[in-house]
Design an enzyme around this catalytic site. Structure first.
Site, PDB file in Angstrom:
ATOM      1  N   SER A  23     -59.499  -4.239  64.022  1.00 53.34           N
ATOM      2  CA  SER A  23     -58.100  -3.824  63.885  1.00 53.34           C
ATOM      3  C   SER A  23     -57.972  -2.727  62.835  1.00 53.34           C
ATOM      4  CB  SER A  23     -57.235  -5.028  63.489  1.00 53.34           C
ATOM      5  OG  SER A  23     -57.279  -6.023  64.483  1.00 53.34           O
ATOM      6  N   TRP A  80     -55.071  -5.606  73.195  1.00 55.40           N
ATOM      7  CA  TRP A  80     -54.823  -6.402  72.001  1.00 55.40           C
ATOM      8  C   TRP A  80     -53.756  -5.718  71.148  1.00 55.40           C
ATOM      9  CZ3 TRP A  80     -55.511 -11.177  70.958  1.00 55.40           C
ATOM     10  CH2 TRP A  80     -55.530 -11.659  69.641  1.00 55.40           C
ATOM     11  N   GLU A  92     -64.046  -4.322  72.258  1.00 54.06           N
ATOM     12  CA  GLU A  92     -64.605  -5.361  73.117  1.00 54.06           C
ATOM     13  C   GLU A  92     -65.787  -4.872  73.947  1.00 54.06           C
ATOM     14  OE1 GLU A  92     -60.453  -7.853  73.898  1.00 54.06           O
ATOM     15  OE2 GLU A  92     -61.338  -6.681  75.530  1.00 54.06           O
ATOM     16  N   HIS A 133     -67.562 -11.456  69.134  1.00 57.71           N
ATOM     17  CA  HIS A 133     -67.929 -10.193  69.782  1.00 57.71           C
ATOM     18  C   HIS A 133     -69.443 -10.055  69.938  1.00 57.71           C
ATOM     19  CE1 HIS A 133     -63.844  -8.113  69.512  1.00 57.71           C
ATOM     20  NE2 HIS A 133     -63.664  -9.367  69.132  1.00 57.71           N
ATOM     21  N   ARG A 186     -63.050   8.970  45.370  1.00 56.13           N
ATOM     22  CA  ARG A 186     -64.326   8.474  44.838  1.00 56.13           C
ATOM     23  C   ARG A 186     -65.453   8.478  45.861  1.00 56.13           C
ATOM     24  NH1 ARG A 186     -64.676   2.493  42.320  1.00 56.13           N
ATOM     25  NH2 ARG A 186     -62.902   3.331  41.141  1.00 56.13           N
ATOM     26  N   ASN A 217     -56.679  -0.613  51.584  1.00 60.80           N
ATOM     27  CA  ASN A 217     -57.947  -1.214  51.178  1.00 60.80           C
ATOM     28  C   ASN A 217     -58.514  -1.938  52.389  1.00 60.80           C
ATOM     29  OD1 ASN A 217     -60.169  -2.353  50.056  1.00 60.80           O
ATOM     30  ND2 ASN A 217     -59.093  -3.615  48.573  1.00 60.80           N
TER      31      ASN A 217
END
Length: 389
Positions: free
Chosen positions: A57, A86, A160, A186, A217, A245
């Site tokens: 995702s 999905w 998938e 998976h 960075r 993040n």
């Protein structure tokens, strides 16, 4: 009675040793293990660059964000998507102020209907977000033809379909960006995890920055998107775009390195299992399997009941009763989900085939090991329900 699980365990001692290697190193946040996995993953699928994230995702979110921040897509642009996929195929598009344009699927392949694709394009359409559902390749010959004709960006949700091929090219590497998932169920498993690939160096640098807060960075000194100074202290907390993040941890990278060694064997076995399933399902009346395009990597075995029979509920209950795990064909017709009220979207035409999948589709798992016994059990249960009608 044996159980037919949705997925099986692909780990052995090597993955446990990889975890212990990370524990002994006392370095748990993203580092050298993740970097090595990314390098080996890109080599395996044939892309120039690979960026690991904490899920498939997130891999989709990174792909869309990179296209927006790089200026390749702009607020209000339309992105064509298949109506069956999905949720996180669709959410990143809306979350970056792009407009979803839902197109019906092919009732046989379960993928976007390429026969109506060109007619769905408007003057606001800028991209196609294809989905290789349940491991099955889309008909990319036609999709690429349309993209070239209308100057559209192609993005592949390949979460998938790791290991699937279209004309001997790895799925996920056909578009400008491609995404993969290595969640437990998976083809490869890194606990949680995803990968975004591209051959575009500039997009690669956007992916690196967006994955980690939008800071500089992790960018190379010769970055295509920012002139990085020699001041490491300043560049450690220097932000150039609204990032996230989405970083994976070192354990996931280390596990991925070991999983990649099993890649070929796992895909080969899944294809063998599928060949057996396709042959056996012919014995069952009133049901047909997903039609393969190209060379599927067979995430699972998708099936569609005869539309005249309103008995999916009974079929699902019978499978569960016999310890066979079963799921809908992903989210079915996604526009039937309440969540769409939060999205900016349009529907092209009628989603007739997506509705059929929504009502009569289901899938069971495929495994990395021989699962002929499980398939035999499945066929016996289905025959008991359907062949006596």
């Amino acid at each position: 009675m044996i159980e037919y699980k949705l997925s099986d365990d692909t780990w052995s001692n090597e993955e446990i040793e990889a975890i212990n290697r990370v524990i002994n190193s006392n370095r748990f946040s993203m580092g050298k293990e993740v970097e090595e996995y990314e390098r080996k993953f890109s080599e395996k699928v044939g892309s120039k660059y690979a960026v690991m994230s904490n899920s498939g995702s997130s891999a989709n979110l990174l792909a869309i964000a990179a296209l927006v921040y790089s200026g390749k897509l702009s607020s209000g642009d339309e992105v064509i998507v298949p109506a069956v996929s999905w949720s996180t195929t669709f959410f990143p598009v809306a979350q970056h102020n792009l407009k979803l344009r839902f197109v019906d699927i092919d009732v046989n392949t379960f993928n976007i209907d390429v026969s109506i694709l060109e007619n769905a394009i408007t003057d606001r359409t800028k991209a196609i977000f294809s989905v290789n559902l349940l491991g099955n390749p889309c008909e990319y010959g036609k999709i690429l033809e349309v993209c070239k004709k209308y100057n559209l960006i192609l993005i592949e949700d390949n979460c998938e379909a790791l290991g699937g091929l279209y004309k001997e090219k790895q799925l996920g590497t056909i578009g400008l960006l491609g995404t993969y998932s290595t969640f437990y169920s998976h083809h490869l498993c890194t606990m949680e995890g995803g990968v975004t690939v591209t051959d575009d160096e500039e997009l690669y640098h956007y992916l690196l920055s967006i994955r980690a807060h939008g800071w500089t960075r992790n960018l190379p000194s010769n970055s295509k998107i920012y002139a990085k100074s020699n001041d490491d202290f300043y560049e450690s907390f220097n932000f150039i775009m609204p990032g996230y993040n989405l970083r994976p941890i070192e354990m996931e990278g280390a596990i991925g390195i070991e999983q990649l060694k099993k890649f070929d064997k796992i895909i080969e076995q899944r294809k063998k299992n599928a060949k057996y399933f396709i042959e056996r399902i012919k014995d069952v009346k009133y049901i047909r399997p997903q039609k393969e395009v190209g060379d599927s990597s067979w995430f699972g075995f998708g099936m569609l009941l005869n539309d005249e029979l309103d008995i999916r509920k009974q079929v699902v209950e019978a499978l569960k009763k016999n310890n066979i795990e079963v799921r809908p064909v992903v989210a079915g017709n996604f526009t039937k989900n309440i969540a769409v009220k939060y999205l900016d979207y349009e529907i092209y035409g009628n989603l007739v085939n997506a509705d059929i999948i929504h009502k009569n589709g289901f899938f069971v798992g495929n495994h990395s090991k021989d699962n002929r016994k499980e398939v035999d059990m499945l066929i016996d249960v289905l025959k008991g329900i359907l062949n006596e009608r």
